[in-house]
Design a protein around this motif. Structure first.
Motif, PDB file in Angstrom:
ATOM      1  N   PHE A   1      10.565   8.446  28.240  1.00 35.93           N
ATOM      2  CA  PHE A   1      11.567   7.614  27.560  1.00 35.93           C
ATOM      3  C   PHE A   1      11.491   7.656  26.029  1.00 35.93           C
ATOM      4  CE2 PHE A   1      14.093   3.607  27.015  1.00 35.93           C
ATOM      5  CZ  PHE A   1      15.205   4.034  27.731  1.00 35.93           C
ATOM      6  N   TYR A   2      10.507   8.382  25.489  1.00 34.95           N
ATOM      7  CA  TYR A   2      10.355   8.438  24.027  1.00 34.95           C
ATOM      8  C   TYR A   2      11.629   8.944  23.354  1.00 34.95           C
ATOM      9  CZ  TYR A   2       8.899  10.172  19.445  1.00 34.95           C
ATOM     10  OH  TYR A   2       8.817  10.427  18.104  1.00 34.95           O
ATOM     11  N   ARG A   3      12.210  10.011  23.913  1.00 30.91           N
ATOM     12  CA  ARG A   3      13.373  10.614  23.267  1.00 30.91           C
ATOM     13  C   ARG A   3      14.553   9.653  23.239  1.00 30.91           C
ATOM     14  NH1 ARG A   3      12.749  12.196  28.364  1.00 30.91           N
ATOM     15  NH2 ARG A   3      14.473  12.873  29.710  1.00 30.91           N
ATOM     16  N   TYR A   4      14.685   8.816  24.271  1.00 30.97           N
ATOM     17  CA  TYR A   4      15.798   7.869  24.301  1.00 30.97           C
ATOM     18  C   TYR A   4      15.591   6.730  23.302  1.00 30.97           C
ATOM     19  CZ  TYR A   4      17.257  10.264  28.560  1.00 30.97           C
ATOM     20  OH  TYR A   4      17.669  11.219  29.468  1.00 30.97           O
ATOM     21  N   ILE A   5      14.334   6.378  23.062  1.00 35.26           N
ATOM     22  CA  ILE A   5      14.037   5.340  22.066  1.00 35.26           C
ATOM     23  C   ILE A   5      14.181   5.902  20.657  1.00 35.26           C
ATOM     24  CG2 ILE A   5      12.212   3.845  21.123  1.00 35.26           C
ATOM     25  CD1 ILE A   5      11.083   3.661  23.976  1.00 35.26           C
ATOM     26  N   ASN A   6      13.607   7.088  20.447  1.00 27.97           N
ATOM     27  CA  ASN A   6      13.590   7.667  19.110  1.00 27.97           C
ATOM     28  C   ASN A   6      14.987   8.043  18.627  1.00 27.97           C
ATOM     29  OD1 ASN A   6      11.829   8.482  16.909  1.00 27.97           O
ATOM     30  ND2 ASN A   6      12.421  10.580  17.382  1.00 27.97           N
TER      31      ASN A   6
ATOM     32  N   ASN B   1       5.693  17.614  21.781  1.00 31.28           N
ATOM     33  CA  ASN B   1       4.821  16.927  22.751  1.00 31.28           C
ATOM     34  C   ASN B   1       5.317  15.519  23.041  1.00 31.28           C
ATOM     35  OD1 ASN B   1       3.131  19.099  23.161  1.00 31.28           O
ATOM     36  ND2 ASN B   1       1.670  18.476  21.583  1.00 31.28           N
ATOM     37  N   GLU B   2       5.726  14.802  22.002  1.00 35.20           N
ATOM     38  CA  GLU B   2       6.254  13.450  22.214  1.00 35.20           C
ATOM     39  C   GLU B   2       7.563  13.493  22.994  1.00 35.20           C
ATOM     40  OE1 GLU B   2       4.293  13.264  18.034  1.00 35.20           O
ATOM     41  OE2 GLU B   2       5.181  14.751  19.383  1.00 35.20           O
ATOM     42  N   LEU B   3       8.433  14.418  22.610  1.00 33.74           N
ATOM     43  CA  LEU B   3       9.745  14.513  23.271  1.00 33.74           C
ATOM     44  C   LEU B   3       9.615  14.882  24.740  1.00 33.74           C
ATOM     45  CD1 LEU B   3      11.755  16.412  20.504  1.00 33.74           C
ATOM     46  CD2 LEU B   3      12.017  14.014  21.148  1.00 33.74           C
TER      47      LEU B   3
END
Length: 273
Positions: free
Chosen positions: A136-141, A129-131
């Motif tokens: 932009f979550y995936r690029y930060i994580n 769900n976050e991804l």
């Protein structure tokens, strides 16, 4: 949202920095042999030796990769209308888990909104769900893998060596750890291996699953017997090359060892070519 769109747009135009984007941004390739697996594929199958036998070959093995990623790579190849006669699948230590490789799986994430196949492959992951839904979550994580630095290198078309030599990455003679203990590993009935077999059967691809060599000082070598018990069709080559002089580390052969091993594979499966 704008940053997400910007980063993704850059990755969607690149096919020269790693094997995942090389597949994703491609179509209609034809191969006699495609090699899939982890570093024990990437470092062990010499593409040029297949080519000298008239077999168009590319080694898509990825260091650090699991069968989660090998399955996804094959799905993407087939979606892009690759014509593949034979898949050689390194299937040994990677059978002991059915999780994704954080370092390799992240390289698929720029395309998660562009690809229904990648979306479905990640849907059962705990952080899906976050991804998928958080811009932009995936690029930060996964900043170290697909964040600003990698995006910039991709934008500026900085080359890597990952696609050289038909995807084969040769290791040298400098010795790493020449002892290994795999006594705690247990081969699973691995769902991603099962999926790869189904894909090959459905697409009339000859699937050759093999276990590749390890050095003599490995403890727990009965692991390979357990694999054979679970999956009798997997060919056991773990003892074809054993002398330390042919290894860069206990689980990875050097170039000389890889050439001995590749010659044996070609002789056993492609000698009529």
């Amino acid at each position: 949202m704008l940053l997400d769109y910007g980063y993704t747009s850059i990755y969607l135009k690149s096919n020269s920095r790693n094997k995942i984007e090389y597949v994703y941004n491609s179509k209609n390739r034809n191969y006699d042999v495609v090699i899939l697996g982890s570093s024990r594929a990437n470092n062990h199958f010499v593409s040029e030796m297949f080519k000298k036998k008239g077999l168009k070959t590319f080694n898509y093995g990825i260091s650090g990769g699991h069968l989660f990623e090998a399955d996804l790579m094959l799905k993407l190849m087939l979606e892009r209308n690759y014509k593949i006669k034979t898949v050689i699948l390194e299937t040994d230590l990677n059978l002991s888990n059915d999780k994704r490789s954080e370092t390799v799986a992240a390289k698929f994430l720029p395309y998660i909104h562009d690809s229904e196949i990648i979306k479905r492959h990640f849907e059962n992951e705990a952080d899906f769900n976050e991804l998928y839904y958080l811009p932009f979550y995936r690029y930060i994580n996964f900043d170290a893998l697909i964040g600003f630095r990698e995006m910039y290198k991709t934008l500026s078309q900085q080359p890597t060596s990952l696609l050289d030599k038909g995807g084969y990455y040769a290791l040298g003679n400098k010795k790493g750890n020449m002892k290994n203990d795999i006594r705690n590993l247990k081969p699973l009935r691995n769902k991603y291996y099962e999926a790869i077999k189904r894909l090959c059967k459905a697409n009339k691809i000859n699937c050759i699953a093999v276990m590749t060599p390890m050095c003599e000082n490995t403890k727990g070598m009965n692991y390979f017997d357990k694999v054979k018990k679970n999956y009798p069709e997997i060919h056991n080559y773990e003892n074809v090359v054993t002398e330390d002089k042919y290894f860069s580390s206990c689980g990875h052969m050097n170039d000389a060892g890889a050439r001995l091993f590749t010659a044996r594979i070609i002789n056993d499966f492609f000698k009529t070519k």
